[in-house]
Design a protein around this motif. Structure first.
Motif, PDB file in Angstrom:
ATOM      1  N   ALA A   2       0.906  -1.349   0.021  1.00  0.00           N
ATOM      2  CA  ALA A   2      -0.138  -0.054  -0.020  1.00  0.00           C
ATOM      3  C   ALA A   2       0.879   1.096   0.025  1.00  0.00           C
ATOM      4  O   ALA A   2       0.645   2.310  -0.642  1.00  0.00           O
ATOM      5  N   ASP A   3       2.044   1.203   0.888  1.00  0.00           N
ATOM      6  CA  ASP A   3       3.002   2.455   0.794  1.00  0.00           C
ATOM      7  C   ASP A   3       3.517   2.883  -0.708  1.00  0.00           C
ATOM      8  O   ASP A   3       3.634   3.866  -1.103  1.00  0.00           O
ATOM      9  N   ASN A   4       3.851   1.781  -1.433  1.00  0.00           N
ATOM     10  CA  ASN A   4       4.464   1.860  -2.852  1.00  0.00           C
ATOM     11  C   ASN A   4       3.409   2.466  -3.763  1.00  0.00           C
ATOM     12  O   ASN A   4       3.489   3.471  -4.356  1.00  0.00           O
ATOM     13  N   LYS A   5       2.001   2.181  -3.497  1.00  0.00           N
ATOM     14  CA  LYS A   5       1.012   2.728  -4.103  1.00  0.00           C
ATOM     15  C   LYS A   5       0.674   4.146  -3.991  1.00  0.00           C
ATOM     16  O   LYS A   5       0.473   4.801  -4.820  1.00  0.00           O
ATOM     17  N   ASN A   6       0.666   4.292  -2.581  1.00  0.00           N
ATOM     18  CA  ASN A   6       0.324   5.841  -2.285  1.00  0.00           C
ATOM     19  C   ASN A   6       1.636   6.496  -2.706  1.00  0.00           C
ATOM     20  O   ASN A   6       1.081   7.729  -3.098  1.00  0.00           O
ATOM     21  N   MET A   7       2.841   6.105  -2.822  1.00  0.00           N
ATOM     22  CA  MET A   7       3.853   7.077  -3.172  1.00  0.00           C
ATOM     23  C   MET A   7       3.543   7.214  -4.672  1.00  0.00           C
ATOM     24  O   MET A   7       3.766   8.464  -5.292  1.00  0.00           O
ATOM     25  N   LYS A   8       3.355   5.981  -5.426  1.00  0.00           N
ATOM     26  CA  LYS A   8       3.363   6.440  -6.906  1.00  0.00           C
ATOM     27  C   LYS A   8       2.081   7.235  -7.076  1.00  0.00           C
ATOM     28  O   LYS A   8       2.212   8.255  -8.018  1.00  0.00           O
ATOM     29  N   ASN A   9       1.113   7.165  -6.383  1.00  0.00           N
ATOM     30  CA  ASN A   9      -0.359   7.886  -6.750  1.00  0.00           C
ATOM     31  C   ASN A   9      -0.052   9.357  -6.373  1.00  0.00           C
ATOM     32  O   ASN A   9      -0.354  10.530  -7.033  1.00  0.00           O
ATOM     33  N   LYS A  60       2.610  21.433   7.942  1.00  0.00           N
ATOM     34  CA  LYS A  60       2.200  20.278   9.108  1.00  0.00           C
ATOM     35  C   LYS A  60       0.833  19.397   8.480  1.00  0.00           C
ATOM     36  O   LYS A  60       0.850  18.315   8.875  1.00  0.00           O
ATOM     37  N   ARG A  61      -0.004  20.206   8.060  1.00  0.00           N
ATOM     38  CA  ARG A  61      -1.309  19.369   7.626  1.00  0.00           C
ATOM     39  C   ARG A  61      -0.978  18.474   6.603  1.00  0.00           C
ATOM     40  O   ARG A  61      -1.442  17.313   6.487  1.00  0.00           O
ATOM     41  N   ILE A  62      -0.176  18.985   5.663  1.00  0.00           N
ATOM     42  CA  ILE A  62       0.102  18.040   4.442  1.00  0.00           C
ATOM     43  C   ILE A  62       0.902  16.956   4.781  1.00  0.00           C
ATOM     44  O   ILE A  62       0.799  15.669   4.125  1.00  0.00           O
ATOM     45  N   LEU A  63       1.840  17.148   5.635  1.00  0.00           N
ATOM     46  CA  LEU A  63       2.919  16.221   6.002  1.00  0.00           C
ATOM     47  C   LEU A  63       2.191  15.118   6.998  1.00  0.00           C
ATOM     48  O   LEU A  63       2.788  14.226   7.098  1.00  0.00           O
ATOM     49  N   SER A  64       1.239  15.572   7.551  1.00  0.00           N
ATOM     50  CA  SER A  64       0.377  14.551   8.457  1.00  0.00           C
ATOM     51  C   SER A  64      -0.741  13.650   7.531  1.00  0.00           C
ATOM     52  O   SER A  64      -1.134  12.747   8.175  1.00  0.00           O
ATOM     53  N   SER A  65      -0.742  13.923   6.249  1.00  0.00           N
ATOM     54  CA  SER A  65      -1.576  13.026   5.643  1.00  0.00           C
ATOM     55  C   SER A  65      -0.964  11.685   5.286  1.00  0.00           C
ATOM     56  O   SER A  65       0.489  11.422   5.364  1.00  0.00           O
ATOM     57  N   PRO A  66      -1.915  10.691   5.222  1.00  0.00           N
ATOM     58  CA  PRO A  66      -1.284   9.291   4.964  1.00  0.00           C
ATOM     59  C   PRO A  66      -0.484   9.207   3.758  1.00  0.00           C
ATOM     60  O   PRO A  66       0.601   8.467   3.740  1.00  0.00           O
ATOM     61  N   GLN A  67      -0.724   9.834   2.630  1.00  0.00           N
ATOM     62  CA  GLN A  67      -0.024   9.843   1.321  1.00  0.00           C
ATOM     63  C   GLN A  67       1.322  10.436   1.709  1.00  0.00           C
ATOM     64  O   GLN A  67       2.350   9.635   1.462  1.00  0.00           O
ATOM     65  N   ALA A  68       1.593  11.577   2.391  1.00  0.00           N
ATOM     66  CA  ALA A  68       2.799  12.111   2.590  1.00  0.00           C
ATOM     67  C   ALA A  68       3.503  11.230   3.774  1.00  0.00           C
ATOM     68  O   ALA A  68       4.852  11.121   3.386  1.00  0.00           O
ATOM     69  N   GLN A  69       3.064  10.710   4.491  1.00  0.00           N
ATOM     70  CA  GLN A  69       3.595   9.672   5.591  1.00  0.00           C
ATOM     71  C   GLN A  69       4.125   8.712   4.745  1.00  0.00           C
ATOM     72  O   GLN A  69       5.463   8.198   5.196  1.00  0.00           O
ATOM     73  N   ALA A  70       3.632   8.104   3.981  1.00  0.00           N
ATOM     74  CA  ALA A  70       3.890   6.772   3.003  1.00  0.00           C
ATOM     75  C   ALA A  70       5.031   7.394   2.227  1.00  0.00           C
ATOM     76  O   ALA A  70       6.171   6.589   2.153  1.00  0.00           O
TER      77      ALA A  70
END
Length: 81
Positions: A2-9, A60-70
């Motif tokens: 899922a992390d790879n998919k989030n990063m690619k997205n 901070k809001r952007i970096l706390s998103s699941p996509q940014a965390q991944a």
């Protein structure tokens, strides 16, 4: 993964919005140098990105998103999670 998919997205979306090649974005992020990417973007888009990066609360809001965390996890090379 899922992390790879989030990063690619996330990279794909940034690529489309900034008009920059996805591999160029990935390389710049891994090297920690977005200046080369920003100089090739539309001025309005570059200003918007700089505005977000210049506002600690927005960042901070952007970096706390699941996509940014991944993305951060993958770019940081954390293979344990």
């Amino acid at each position: 993964m899922a992390d790879n998919k989030n990063m690619k997205n996330l990279l794909g979306e940034l690529s489309r919005r900034l008009g920059v090649d996805e591999s160029q974005l990935e390389s710049a992020a891994k090297q920690g140098n977005l200046n080369d990417v920003l100089k090739n973007t539309d001025e309005k888009q570059a200003q918007a990105l700089e505005s977000v990066l210049g506002d600690p609360e927005k960042t901070k809001r952007i970096l706390s998103s699941p996509q940014a965390q991944a993305l951060l996890k993958l770019l940081g090379g954390d293979e344990n999670g």
